[in-house]
Scaffold this active site. Sequence first.
Site, PDB file in Angstrom:
ATOM      1  N   ASP A   1      81.615-134.428  21.215  1.00  0.00           N
ATOM      2  CA  ASP A   1      82.277-135.503  21.959  1.00  0.00           C
ATOM      3  C   ASP A   1      83.592-135.060  22.597  1.00  0.00           C
ATOM      4  OD1 ASP A   1      80.190-137.126  21.093  1.00  0.00           O
ATOM      5  OD2 ASP A   1      81.285-137.709  19.290  1.00  0.00           O
TER       6      ASP A   1
ATOM      7  N   LYS B   1      82.164-133.133  27.261  1.00  0.00           N
ATOM      8  CA  LYS B   1      81.280-132.177  27.961  1.00  0.00           C
ATOM      9  C   LYS B   1      80.606-132.844  29.154  1.00  0.00           C
ATOM     10  CE  LYS B   1      79.034-131.589  24.068  1.00  0.00           C
ATOM     11  NZ  LYS B   1      79.929-132.304  23.132  1.00  0.00           N
TER      12      LYS B   1
ATOM     13  N   GLY C   1      75.357-137.634  23.103  1.00  0.00           N
ATOM     14  CA  GLY C   1      75.679-138.743  23.992  1.00  0.00           C
ATOM     15  C   GLY C   1      76.757-138.240  24.928  1.00  0.00           C
ATOM     16  N   HIS C   2      76.378-137.950  26.159  1.00  0.00           N
ATOM     17  CA  HIS C   2      77.318-137.357  27.117  1.00  0.00           C
ATOM     18  C   HIS C   2      77.673-138.403  28.166  1.00  0.00           C
ATOM     19  CE1 HIS C   2      75.856-133.016  26.047  1.00  0.00           C
ATOM     20  NE2 HIS C   2      76.363-133.674  25.029  1.00  0.00           N
TER      21      HIS C   2
ATOM     22  N   GLN D   1      76.555-131.288  21.174  1.00  0.00           N
ATOM     23  CA  GLN D   1      77.306-131.205  19.918  1.00  0.00           C
ATOM     24  C   GLN D   1      78.525-130.286  20.108  1.00  0.00           C
ATOM     25  OE1 GLN D   1      73.486-130.873  19.475  1.00  0.00           O
ATOM     26  NE2 GLN D   1      73.908-133.038  19.714  1.00  0.00           N
TER      27      GLN D   1
HETATM   28  P1  GDP Z   1      80.539-135.442  25.156  1.00  0.00           P
HETATM   29  O1  GDP Z   1      79.534-135.753  24.101  1.00  0.00           O
HETATM   30  O2  GDP Z   1      81.253-134.162  24.907  1.00  0.00           O
HETATM   31  O3  GDP Z   1      79.975-135.498  26.549  1.00  0.00           O
HETATM   32  O4  GDP Z   1      81.645-136.584  25.058  1.00  0.00           O
HETATM   33  P2  GDP Z   1      81.391-138.171  24.886  1.00  0.00           P
HETATM   34  O5  GDP Z   1      80.910-138.725  26.165  1.00  0.00           O
HETATM   35  O6  GDP Z   1      80.582-138.435  23.661  1.00  0.00           O
HETATM   36  O7  GDP Z   1      82.844-138.655  24.522  1.00  0.00           O
HETATM   37  C1  GDP Z   1      83.915-138.417  25.364  1.00  0.00           C
HETATM   38  C2  GDP Z   1      84.574-139.758  25.694  1.00  0.00           C
HETATM   39  O8  GDP Z   1      85.826-139.522  26.271  1.00  0.00           O
HETATM   40  C3  GDP Z   1      83.792-140.570  26.706  1.00  0.00           C
HETATM   41  O9  GDP Z   1      83.996-141.935  26.465  1.00  0.00           O
HETATM   42  C4  GDP Z   1      84.436-140.158  28.038  1.00  0.00           C
HETATM   43  O10 GDP Z   1      84.289-141.153  29.042  1.00  0.00           O
HETATM   44  C5  GDP Z   1      85.866-140.010  27.608  1.00  0.00           C
HETATM   45  N1  GDP Z   1      86.671-139.027  28.329  1.00  0.00           N
HETATM   46  C6  GDP Z   1      86.300-137.816  28.837  1.00  0.00           C
HETATM   47  N2  GDP Z   1      87.374-137.165  29.314  1.00  0.00           N
HETATM   48  C7  GDP Z   1      88.432-137.980  29.100  1.00  0.00           C
HETATM   49  C8  GDP Z   1      89.840-137.873  29.357  1.00  0.00           C
HETATM   50  O11 GDP Z   1      90.336-136.871  29.840  1.00  0.00           O
HETATM   51  N3  GDP Z   1      90.614-138.927  28.974  1.00  0.00           N
HETATM   52  C9  GDP Z   1      90.119-140.052  28.398  1.00  0.00           C
HETATM   53  N4  GDP Z   1      90.950-141.029  28.070  1.00  0.00           N
HETATM   54  N5  GDP Z   1      88.806-140.185  28.130  1.00  0.00           N
HETATM   55  C10 GDP Z   1      87.989-139.154  28.470  1.00  0.00           C
HETATM   56  P1  IMO Z   2      77.518-134.686  21.585  1.00  0.00           P
HETATM   57  O1  IMO Z   2      76.582-133.788  22.358  1.00  0.00           O
HETATM   58  C1  IMO Z   2      79.289-135.710  17.746  1.00  0.00           C
HETATM   59  C2  IMO Z   2      76.818-135.035  14.200  1.00  0.00           C
HETATM   60  C3  IMO Z   2      76.402-136.273  13.421  1.00  0.00           C
HETATM   61  C4  IMO Z   2      76.324-135.687  12.027  1.00  0.00           C
HETATM   62  C5  IMO Z   2      75.773-134.284  12.283  1.00  0.00           C
HETATM   63  C6  IMO Z   2      74.258-134.162  12.082  1.00  0.00           C
HETATM   64  O2  IMO Z   2      77.599-136.072  22.128  1.00  0.00           O
HETATM   65  O3  IMO Z   2      78.833-134.027  21.383  1.00  0.00           O
HETATM   66  P2  IMO Z   2      72.182-134.943  13.549  1.00  0.00           P
HETATM   67  O4  IMO Z   2      71.774-136.306  14.011  1.00  0.00           O
HETATM   68  O5  IMO Z   2      72.410-133.964  14.639  1.00  0.00           O
HETATM   69  O6  IMO Z   2      71.290-134.402  12.477  1.00  0.00           O
HETATM   70  O7  IMO Z   2      73.609-135.189  12.817  1.00  0.00           O
HETATM   71  O8  IMO Z   2      76.118-133.958  13.615  1.00  0.00           O
HETATM   72  N1  IMO Z   2      76.473-135.077  15.635  1.00  0.00           N
HETATM   73  C7  IMO Z   2      77.358-135.278  16.611  1.00  0.00           C
HETATM   74  N2  IMO Z   2      78.671-135.570  16.559  1.00  0.00           N
HETATM   75  N3  IMO Z   2      78.683-135.536  18.941  1.00  0.00           N
HETATM   76  C8  IMO Z   2      77.380-135.208  19.006  1.00  0.00           C
HETATM   77  O9  IMO Z   2      76.776-134.865  20.176  1.00  0.00           O
HETATM   78  C9  IMO Z   2      76.637-135.103  17.811  1.00  0.00           C
HETATM   79  N4  IMO Z   2      75.348-134.834  17.521  1.00  0.00           N
HETATM   80  C10 IMO Z   2      75.268-134.811  16.183  1.00  0.00           C
HETATM   81  O10 IMO Z   2      77.352-137.293  13.509  1.00  0.00           O
HETATM   82  O11 IMO Z   2      77.612-135.534  11.491  1.00  0.00           O
HETATM   83 MG    MG Z   3      79.068-137.315  22.779  1.00  0.00          MG
END
Ligand code: GDP
Ligand code: IMO
Ligand code: MG
Length: 426
Positions: A13, A16, A40-41, A225
């Site tokens: 998270d 990415k 979840g991107h 991840q």
């Molecule tokens: P990912 O899994 O690495 O793609 O990241 P996620 O989407 O799960 O979580 C990142 C969260 O941070 C999302 O809600 C994005 O919309 C938000 N986000 C990304 N870059 C920034 C930033 O520079 N500032 C803020 N405030 N939010 C950001």
């Molecule tokens: P993105 O791509 C954050 C974590 C779960 C748990 C562990 C194992 O959005 O960054 P799993 O379901 O893969 O067997 O869970 O890994 N986990 C993540 N944490 N971002 C993710 O993906 C994750 N995918 C799995 O919370 O601790």
């Molecule tokens: Mg994510």
Amino acid sequence: MPSLSVFGAQWGDEGKGKIIDLLSSDVDCVVRYQGGANAGHTVIAGGEKYVLHLIPSGILHPGRLNLIGNGLSVDPIALLEEIEGLRARGVKVDGTNLRLSGAAHVIFEHHRKMDGLSEVWLGDGRIGTTGRGIGPCYADKASRTGLRISDLLDPERCRKRLKAALAEKNAVMAKVHNADVFDFEDQLQRYVALGDKLRDFVGDVGHEVREAYKAGKKVLFEGAQGFLLDIDHGTYPYVTSSNTGTNGIPAGVGFPVTGIDRSVGIAKAYCTRVGEGPFPTEDHGKEGQMIRDAGHEYGATTGRPRRCGWFDALAMRYSMELNGAAGFVMTNLDVLTGFPELRCAVAYNIDGQRTETYPAGQDLAGIEPVYESMPGWTEDITAVRKYEDLPQNARNYVEWVQKLVGVKVLMLSVGPDRKQVIPLGL
Ligand code: GDP
Ligand code: IMO
Ligand code: MG
């Protein structure tokens, strides 16, 4: 650079989705190589929010080829839902811009169910998985009892392989977990029908990526991840079931190691983690909650509150080194606005001994981070697009962290929108 690996450098998270979407405007192919719908991107474009789970984050850019490699565990139900969801919002998704490897493994309903049952069985030792069936599917892959996407396209092969696999799963579910079992004929029909719906997308993704690369096209590898969740190098057993860094690409796509030209990590300006497991710089107090509130730190896949804490320079150096990263993108810098003091772990105390080297392979529980701190800033930085326009203390923080990590900050992100970035050489 013709090929670029972009991976999560912390516990997932890191932003990415946002950065890969942004970089996609300048590449030809975006390739996922591991994980599944546990990812979840988030991409925010034109004021619209998209959360991608299996489909690469290049999908919003017309003309890009998005590829799902053999290294993924693919839930066909989740994938078809995602395709339909994007189409309903006017995004083109068909066999010309989305390709799926026939060698990717299939997540069945029994995998999702076993994921939940195992977590209950583990009790206090649970991983805190996303419940998407990831672990059980990869376990079957390693046990050689898994089915691949190409198996769904051949009903007879599917019948044979699913029969053997499901018989064992049903016995475990009934006898060990006292749970309901799955009807074989029902599952067979269901998954063959799902395979049919995916048929137009299926191909030899490795070949397509290698050909694109040889033709001089730009290829972007999208990690899911984070590296500290890597099955080999992360905080085992509190990890996911795949190789989440640049290390996952060759096996998860069918692409030579020597073809990976550049590797770049994504890291937040602080740290978060979802699920169980050690997190040395976690802040259980008021400031951790302030980060959660300011960063809206709730999981994009499960909605769980993310655990929040401070930047960890040791863990980050480890991630950068093992991934051969040229540098990193620092996201969510805006979230730190308003904190009087910003902390960063510069060392760990392990049984009274100070170390500046990340203790890979050890249980991090009980480790004490050694913090240093810097004064914060109060100005809103979400509209800043040039480095020199950042408040002095924000620049000081970035440069301090950069020095501690030992590689360059290649871009800053100051808000969730595509446009909210400060380029620094990426
Ligand atoms: P990912 O899994 O690495 O793609 O990241 P996620 O989407 O799960 O979580 C990142 C969260 O941070 C999302 O809600 C994005 O919309 C938000 N986000 C990304 N870059 C920034 C930033 O520079 N500032 C803020 N405030 N939010 C950001
Ligand atoms: P993105 O791509 C954050 C974590 C779960 C748990 C562990 C194992 O959005 O960054 P799993 O379901 O893969 O067997 O869970 O890994 N986990 C993540 N944490 N971002 C993710 O993906 C994750 N995918 C799995 O919370 O601790
Ligand atoms: Mg994510």
